[in-house]
Every structure is written in C-alpha cells, then in structure tokens.
Design an enzyme around this catalytic site. Structure first.
Site, short mmCIF file in Angstrom:
data_model
loop_
_atom_site.label_atom_id
_atom_site.label_comp_id
_atom_site.label_asym_id
_atom_site.label_seq_id
_atom_site.Cartn_x
_atom_site.Cartn_y
_atom_site.Cartn_z
N GLU A 1 0.61 -1.18 0.24
CA GLU A 1 0.29 -0.01 0.64
C GLU A 1 1.07 1.14 0.19
OE1 GLU A 1 -3.04 -0.15 3.40
OE2 GLU A 1 -2.73 -2.24 2.98
N CYS B 1 4.25 8.95 0.81
CA CYS B 1 3.78 7.56 1.81
C CYS B 1 3.91 7.14 1.33
CB CYS B 1 3.14 7.52 2.89
SG CYS B 1 3.49 6.13 4.43
N CYS C 1 5.84 -7.29 7.19
CA CYS C 1 6.69 -7.12 7.99
C CYS C 1 7.39 -8.19 8.83
CB CYS C 1 6.33 -5.27 8.54
SG CYS C 1 7.89 -4.98 9.12
N CYS D 1 5.49 -5.44 15.69
CA CYS D 1 4.54 -4.31 16.76
C CYS D 1 3.42 -4.98 16.93
CB CYS D 1 4.56 -2.91 16.36
SG CYS D 1 6.94 -2.30 15.54
N CYS E 1 0.40 -2.65 15.07
CA CYS E 1 -0.09 -2.63 14.05
C CYS E 1 -0.52 -3.01 13.14
CB CYS E 1 1.32 -2.08 13.75
SG CYS E 1 2.02 -1.97 11.83
N CYS F 1 -0.65 2.14 8.21
CA CYS F 1 -0.04 0.46 7.76
C CYS F 1 -0.53 -0.96 7.50
CB CYS F 1 1.13 -0.12 8.05
SG CYS F 1 2.15 1.85 8.75
N1 SAH Z 1 8.70 0.28 10.23
C1 SAH Z 1 8.96 2.02 9.98
C2 SAH Z 1 8.30 2.47 9.52
C3 SAH Z 1 6.42 1.72 9.17
S1 SAH Z 1 5.58 2.84 10.02
C4 SAH Z 1 8.70 2.75 11.25
O1 SAH Z 1 8.91 2.02 12.33
O2 SAH Z 1 9.06 3.87 11.73
C5 SAH Z 1 5.05 4.92 9.80
C6 SAH Z 1 5.10 4.53 11.66
O3 SAH Z 1 3.34 4.29 11.93
C7 SAH Z 1 5.23 4.50 12.56
O4 SAH Z 1 6.02 5.49 13.24
C8 SAH Z 1 5.03 3.18 13.48
O5 SAH Z 1 5.36 2.71 14.57
C9 SAH Z 1 3.40 4.42 13.02
N2 SAH Z 1 2.50 3.18 13.01
C10 SAH Z 1 1.88 1.83 13.25
N3 SAH Z 1 0.90 1.11 13.66
C11 SAH Z 1 0.01 2.50 14.35
C12 SAH Z 1 -1.48 2.60 14.32
N4 SAH Z 1 -2.41 2.02 13.62
N5 SAH Z 1 -1.63 4.16 14.70
C13 SAH Z 1 -0.73 4.99 15.15
N6 SAH Z 1 0.00 4.93 14.51
C14 SAH Z 1 1.46 3.41 14.09
#
Ligand code: SAH
Length: 351
Positions: A100, A113, A120, A124, A127, A341
């Site tokens: 995406e 973006c 991934c 996390c 996420c 994401c």
């Molecule tokens: N792997 C990279 C980039 C991925 S996501 C990283 O970890 O930075 C970009 C941002 O969105 C990251 O800060 C991630 O932690 C955050 N993110 C992921 N899921 C989210 C959600 N449901 N709500 C808000 N931020 C989220």
C-alpha cells in the site's frame, strides 16, 4: 496501454539510469539523447507506457515496449478520505495484493508515503501489518514506482516522500537507499533529499550507517515509549536494541548530520500516555535537536487498545512543552480511510 503486469523478463524502467537507457538505445541504432526525452516523460509527465511518448518515433516506441517495462504494479484498489484528505492505494501483481501507499494532502503540499516490504517481519503489537505474513523486501524499482504511480494518479508532482508505509526501511537498506538516489537524480524526478523522511523502528547500527549515507535525508524514530518495560511490550525488537541504545544512535545521528530528527510517539490510552510517561520522554530526548510528533493511535480492528481523549493528549503535550521539548500533534489524515499501515491489504487478504 502497455501495462505489462508482472512481466519479469524485461527490466523495469525505474531500474535504469540515464546511461543504461542511452546504451539500450544506442544498441538498436537510436540516438542516445532520446534517453532524456524518455526520462522526462516518465518522471515529469508520469507516462505509464511508451505509446504515450508522442514525440518519439513510432518504431522506437514499439522497440522500447518489447525491451523495457514501465509499470510492474497494478492498482487493485483506491480509497479516498472524506473530511481529511488522503488517498490510499493498494498495489499488486496478477490480481494479488502486495503493498500500500498513501498520498496525503497538507497545507504545504502533497506527501507520498511508501511501503518498503511486502508484509513486515518486525511485528509491532499495535500495527495492522503484524497480521500480514512477511514475504520480501521491495525492489528499488517497485519503491520508485509506488511514488511515481501516485503522481500519475494525482496528475501532479509530489514534493515530499516519507518511508512510513508497511515494512522496516532499514531491513531493506540497499533498495531504500537506491530508490532515494533514483528519485533525487537531477536527470529524473529531482526530488530534494531534505524533503524525504525515513522512519525506523530503531536499529542502531543501521541508523549509524545512514548518518554517513543519507546526505541530507531526514530520519524519524518510532519511539512510542520511554522505558524498556513499555517499549518491550509494544515493539519486540526493543529486546534486542534497548531504548537507551536506540536513543543514543538518534542523538549521534543528529550530531553527525547537523539535522533535526523526528521522534514519533504514538499515544495508546493508559499504556504510554500518562504524566509519568511524558516526563520520562522529556528526560530521554533532552539535549537532542528533535521534534516530537505525537500520533494518537489509529485503531486497528481486533486489537485491544484505544486512543486517548483530547484532554490526555493536551496534557501530554503540555508536559513536553514545559520541559522545552519541541512537539507537534499529527492530524490523523489517514484515519478516516484506515490509512494506518497494512489495513487495506489486510482487509483484502482476509476476504
Ligand atoms: N517500520 C518503520 C515505518 C513503518 S510505520 C517504523 O517503525 O518507523 C510508520 C509509523 O506508523 C511508525 O511510527 C509506526 O509505529 C506507526 N504506526 C503503525 N501502526 C499504527 C497505528 N495503528 N496507529 C498509529 N501509528 C501507527
């Protein structure tokens, strides 16, 4: 339209430098200066096929169509936000969803973006991408194509790029670096390095390497917690790279590059949004030239958390400000279209 979806036998145009393209042209007896014309069509006018390049001789257009592909990704779905303005794209090959990208419209212009991996591997807890099985890193050409295909859809140049889609950019380091070099090439798209931000979960050795390689590209760290206890429960990689080491690497990046860095801090109600969390965060980043970006969590269906209310967010922000930390609150542009994401791909994969 010549959109050769998934055809692996031809190189993607986005893999090719101006020199590569010139030699392909010369081999077939065409003038090498045509390379500049072609790059102009692709990077300035966002042409998706050689047929569109009306100032090239017809024979050359046909020849190039057999030699090089411009599009590898097909648009499977597009979603547009209601009140907030964001467009979300799901790309795939052969009808199968892959990644995406999101286009965000801010007062100061458009930001694209992009994702860097299919699924991934980091996992996390909060996420949407954690439910998607990790497959592979995207190639340089695929990353560049995500960005250029959004320009084509919007019929506009996108001035900013963030690596904040699905995937960890530093686990696909070479291809991310090559995609940046391609998009910043003055003979192509000519994107400004200062307008690119790479967001990482926090891998100290990669952050240190990036300080040498980035040449002006900005770094953002997904911190999300100031103590190992809380961060361990949100980001599994924190057990390998504890928060102290990650923040040291960030401090070193800011010092080595002379650049202000971004600290992303996502707020989860009752988990990391308390007064003591704000104080611990202020102490942790003290002395680093950084901007803390507060992001209320975007709810992911099936996960147990909630986003904090406006009052908690304001209190958290004020504590940071009182400690002389620069802080902004990210407007949740993508929220209404589930732009967090992996959400669109997940929806489609689970159907
Ligand atoms: N792997 C990279 C980039 C991925 S996501 C990283 O970890 O930075 C970009 C941002 O969105 C990251 O800060 C991630 O932690 C955050 N993110 C992921 N899921 C989210 C959600 N449901 N709500 C808000 N931020 C989220």
């Amino acid at each position: 339209m010549n959109i050769e979806d998934g055809d692996c036998s031809k190189p993607s145009l986005f893999e090719l430098s101006k020199e590569n393209l010139s030699s392909i042209l010369e081999e077939a007896g065409h003038k090498p200066y045509r390379a500049g014309q072609i790059l102009n069509w692709v990077y300035k006018r966002f042409a998706a096929s050689f047929d569109e390049m009306t100032d090239l001789p017809a024979g050359l257009r046909d020849y190039l169509t057999t030699k090089v592909k411009i599009r590898s990704l097909t648009l499977l779905r597009k979603q547009e936000g209601g009140g907030d303005w964001a467009k979300k794209y799901l790309w795939g090959t052969k009808g199968r969803p892959l990644v995406e990208s999101v286009l965000l419209k801010y007062k100061y212009g458009l930001t694209g973006c992009v994702s860097t991996q299919v699924g991934c591997p980091v996992g996390c807890a909060f996420c949407a991408s954690r439910h998607l099985e990790y497959e592979r890193g995207l190639s340089k050409a695929e990353i560049v194509e995500e960005f250029i295909a959004m320009c084509a859809d919007e019929k506009a140049r996108i001035g900013r790029m963030v690596f904040m889609g699905t995937g960890e950019p530093f686990l696909n380091y070479e291809n991310v670096m090559a995609a940046i070099d391609t998009l910043c090439d003055p003979s192509g798209y000519d994107l400004s390095r200062r307008r690119i931000t790479v967001s990482t979960v926090g891998i100290p050795e990669a952050m240190r390497a990036f300080a040498g390689d980035s040449r002006g590209v900005r770094l953002a760290l997904s911190l999300h917690a100031a103590t190992d206890d809380v961060r361990d429960s949100l980001i599994p990689l924190n057990r390998m790279y504890p928060v102290g080491q990650v923040v040291e690497a960030l401090r070193d990046y800011a010092l080595a590059t002379g650049q202000r860095v971004t600290v992303e801090y996502m707020l989860l109600s009752g988990v990391n949004d308390r007064r003591e969390d704000a104080k611990a965060l202020a102490a942790l980043v003290d002395g680093i030239d950084c901007l803390v970006n507060l992001i209320p969590w975007n709810p992911v269906p099936g996960l147990p958390w909630s986003r904090p209310g406006a009052l908690e967010v304001r209190t958290f922000k004020e504590i940071l400000e009182r400690n002389r930390i620069k802080v902004t609150l990210r407007r949740s542009l993508g929220g209404t279209i589930e732009a967090a994401c992996g959400q669109l791909r997940r929806e489609m994969t689970e159907k």
